[in-house]
Design a protein around this motif. Structure first.
Motif, PDB file in Angstrom:
ATOM      1  N   ILE A   1       0.835  -1.202   0.000  1.00  0.00           N
ATOM      2  CA  ILE A   1       0.000   0.000   0.000  1.00  0.00           C
ATOM      3  C   ILE A   1       0.871   1.253   0.000  1.00  0.00           C
ATOM      4  O   ILE A   1       1.666   1.471   0.927  1.00  0.00           O
ATOM      5  CB  ILE A   1      -0.954   0.025   1.202  1.00  0.00           C
ATOM      6  N   LEU A   2       0.712   2.077  -1.032  1.00  0.00           N
ATOM      7  CA  LEU A   2       1.522   3.284  -1.158  1.00  0.00           C
ATOM      8  C   LEU A   2       1.350   4.208   0.040  1.00  0.00           C
ATOM      9  O   LEU A   2       2.337   4.701   0.607  1.00  0.00           O
ATOM     10  CB  LEU A   2       1.173   3.998  -2.460  1.00  0.00           C
TER      11      LEU A   2
ATOM     12  N   TYR B   1       4.155   5.718   3.566  1.00  0.00           N
ATOM     13  CA  TYR B   1       4.481   7.006   4.181  1.00  0.00           C
ATOM     14  C   TYR B   1       4.415   6.909   5.693  1.00  0.00           C
ATOM     15  O   TYR B   1       5.211   7.525   6.413  1.00  0.00           O
ATOM     16  CB  TYR B   1       3.508   8.077   3.691  1.00  0.00           C
ATOM     17  N   GLY B   2       3.453   6.151   6.198  1.00  0.00           N
ATOM     18  CA  GLY B   2       3.299   6.030   7.644  1.00  0.00           C
ATOM     19  C   GLY B   2       4.339   5.150   8.290  1.00  0.00           C
ATOM     20  O   GLY B   2       4.690   5.344   9.450  1.00  0.00           O
ATOM     21  N   ASN B   3       4.841   4.169   7.554  1.00  0.00           N
ATOM     22  CA  ASN B   3       5.840   3.257   8.120  1.00  0.00           C
ATOM     23  C   ASN B   3       6.854   2.879   7.036  1.00  0.00           C
ATOM     24  O   ASN B   3       6.856   1.752   6.532  1.00  0.00           O
ATOM     25  CB  ASN B   3       5.157   2.003   8.679  1.00  0.00           C
ATOM     26  N   PRO B   4       7.720   3.819   6.675  1.00  0.00           N
ATOM     27  CA  PRO B   4       8.681   3.529   5.601  1.00  0.00           C
ATOM     28  C   PRO B   4       9.662   2.421   5.943  1.00  0.00           C
ATOM     29  O   PRO B   4      10.040   1.636   5.069  1.00  0.00           O
ATOM     30  CB  PRO B   4       9.392   4.870   5.394  1.00  0.00           C
TER      31      PRO B   4
ATOM     32  N   GLY C   1      11.321   6.164  -8.224  1.00  0.00           N
ATOM     33  CA  GLY C   1      10.284   6.090  -7.189  1.00  0.00           C
ATOM     34  C   GLY C   1      10.421   7.217  -6.199  1.00  0.00           C
ATOM     35  O   GLY C   1      11.424   7.299  -5.494  1.00  0.00           O
ATOM     36  N   SER C   2       9.419   8.102  -6.143  1.00  0.00           N
ATOM     37  CA  SER C   2       9.504   9.264  -5.265  1.00  0.00           C
ATOM     38  C   SER C   2       8.855   9.021  -3.909  1.00  0.00           C
ATOM     39  O   SER C   2       8.915   9.884  -3.041  1.00  0.00           O
ATOM     40  CB  SER C   2       8.841  10.476  -5.935  1.00  0.00           C
ATOM     41  N   ASP C   3       8.235   7.876  -3.694  1.00  0.00           N
ATOM     42  CA  ASP C   3       7.646   7.525  -2.403  1.00  0.00           C
ATOM     43  C   ASP C   3       8.287   6.227  -1.910  1.00  0.00           C
ATOM     44  O   ASP C   3       8.893   5.483  -2.702  1.00  0.00           O
ATOM     45  CB  ASP C   3       6.127   7.358  -2.544  1.00  0.00           C
TER      46      ASP C   3
ATOM     47  N   LEU D   1       0.166  14.015   0.448  1.00  0.00           N
ATOM     48  CA  LEU D   1       1.061  12.928   0.094  1.00  0.00           C
ATOM     49  C   LEU D   1       1.084  12.750  -1.415  1.00  0.00           C
ATOM     50  O   LEU D   1       0.058  12.790  -2.084  1.00  0.00           O
ATOM     51  CB  LEU D   1       0.605  11.631   0.770  1.00  0.00           C
ATOM     52  N   HIS D   2       2.288  12.526  -1.943  1.00  0.00           N
ATOM     53  CA  HIS D   2       2.461  12.468  -3.385  1.00  0.00           C
ATOM     54  C   HIS D   2       1.958  11.139  -3.944  1.00  0.00           C
ATOM     55  O   HIS D   2       2.314  10.068  -3.467  1.00  0.00           O
ATOM     56  CB  HIS D   2       3.935  12.629  -3.743  1.00  0.00           C
TER      57      HIS D   2
END
Length: 348
Positions: free
Chosen positions: A90-91, A95-98, A151-153, A284-285
């Motif tokens: 999940i993208l 963000y929440g748990n890189p 990949g920017s995320d 978020l991107h």
């Protein structure tokens, strides 16, 4: 059913997930000896349980981030084929748990590759990544397998790392085995209850009567049915096994039906009562435009999706209607029926 997989031992990581459960079902129906390695699925209900596959396959609960676990499974089961789907998929969750995303998608892949190398039995290895592995420059051109990774995320970049890692193992350690990566676009189908995904959100809106927040209604994606994509994976895996040198490397799989998010919502609205509201994506991107070129798969594998956009939506909606209807709710019958009907159309 495809006789190639009969009596072959196939390890599927992530077999309890949405795509993994459909893959395990297809392999089981093809008389393969299926070994699944996965964590417990995060959603309830979930497709794997509905299918009752734990009665028919070897179901191992384990974390691919733990090398000892993965090594034990590969050492004991000696699979002929590994199909690696386990991931943090999940993208927004990335963000929440890189850290967890990189540990699962990179170190987890490393563990599966290393255990496959040590096992000595693996003749075909398929790593399922994503269409988001490309360095997205916002072009309207479709990305080809030769285009630059990026990949920017955290999710996208972790999958790009997984691609590079797989290529390294192919070139350095496992030259006798077929090793490929599969990059697919947005996958639709029954049995998906994943968080932050559009179709589960539409199901929730239909059932609850509450509006769904749509973050990016004008985002453009290639929407594909899960069985079309899995047909590509299975076709590639068979050819990898038979001719590893020719078929190793990256492959794109995506429908030519490219639609806006709001087009998808309108199509589902033909079957469901859906309420939605438009809103921002919390800063978020997320890429607005992402297109894949599947020419290599079409010419090199003879693969092409057989479901149109409208057929994909109709079959997906009918699966959920059956599940939530008064005569549904339990059992694998409807999924098996859809699989068999797909195969008849595929080979007929």
């Amino acid at each position: 059913m495809n006789n190639f997989f009969r009596n072959k031992t196939v390890l599927v990581t992530g077999h309890t997930g949405f795509v993994g459960s459909w893959l395990a079902l297809w392999l089981k129906e093809s008389k393969a000896d299926v070994v699944g390695l996965s964590l417990n699925p995060p959603s309830n209900p979930y497709h794997y349980k509905i299918l009752g596959l734990s009665r028919d396959i070897t179901d191992i609960k384990g974390d691919i981030r733990k090398s000892a676990t993965v090594n034990r499974v590969l050492r004991e089961r000696k699979p002929d084929i590994v199909m690696h789907l386990a991931a943090q998929p999940i993208l927004l969750d990335s963000y929440g748990n890189p850290a967890e995303t990189y540990l699962t998608n990179v170190i987890g892949t490393l563990n599966v590759l290393e255990a496959s190398r040590k096992a000595g039995s693996v003749r075909a290895f398929l790593n399922v990544t994503t269409d988001k592995v490309y360095e997205n420059i916002g072009t309207k051109s479709r990305y080809k397998e030769t285009d630059k990774l990026g990949g920017s995320d955290p999710y996208s970049s972790s999958k790009a790392c997984s691609e590079i890692l797989t290529q390294s193992y192919r070139d350095s350690f496992m030259s006798g085995a077929g090793i490929a990566t599969a990059r697919a676009g947005n996958i639709l189908g029954g049995g998906d209850w994943g968080a932050h995904r559009l179709v589960p959100g539409l199901v929730w809106s239909h059932i609850s009567g509450k509006p769904l927040l749509i973050r990016h209604p004008d985002a453009i994606r290639p929407w594909s049915h899960v069985l079309d994509i899995l047909n590509g994976y299975l076709t590639l895996t068979e050819k990898l096994y038979k001719n590893p040198k020719r078929y190793s490397g990256p492959w794109n799989f995506a429908s030519a039906d490219v639609k806006l998010v709001k087009d998808l919502i309108l199509e589902f609205s033909k079957y469901w009562r859906i309420k939605y509201r438009l809103g921002a994506g919390k800063g978020l991107h997320e890429e607005k435009l992402l297109l894949l070129d599947s020419t290599k798969a079409k010419e090199g594998l003879g693969w092409k999706p057989i479901n149109s956009f409208s057929r994909t939506v109709r079959d997906t909606a009918s699966w959920y209607d059956h599940f939530y209807g008064k005569n549904g709710g339990t059992g694998p019958d409807y999924s098996i029926m859809q699989l068999r009907h797909f195969e008849r159309r595929l080979h007929g």
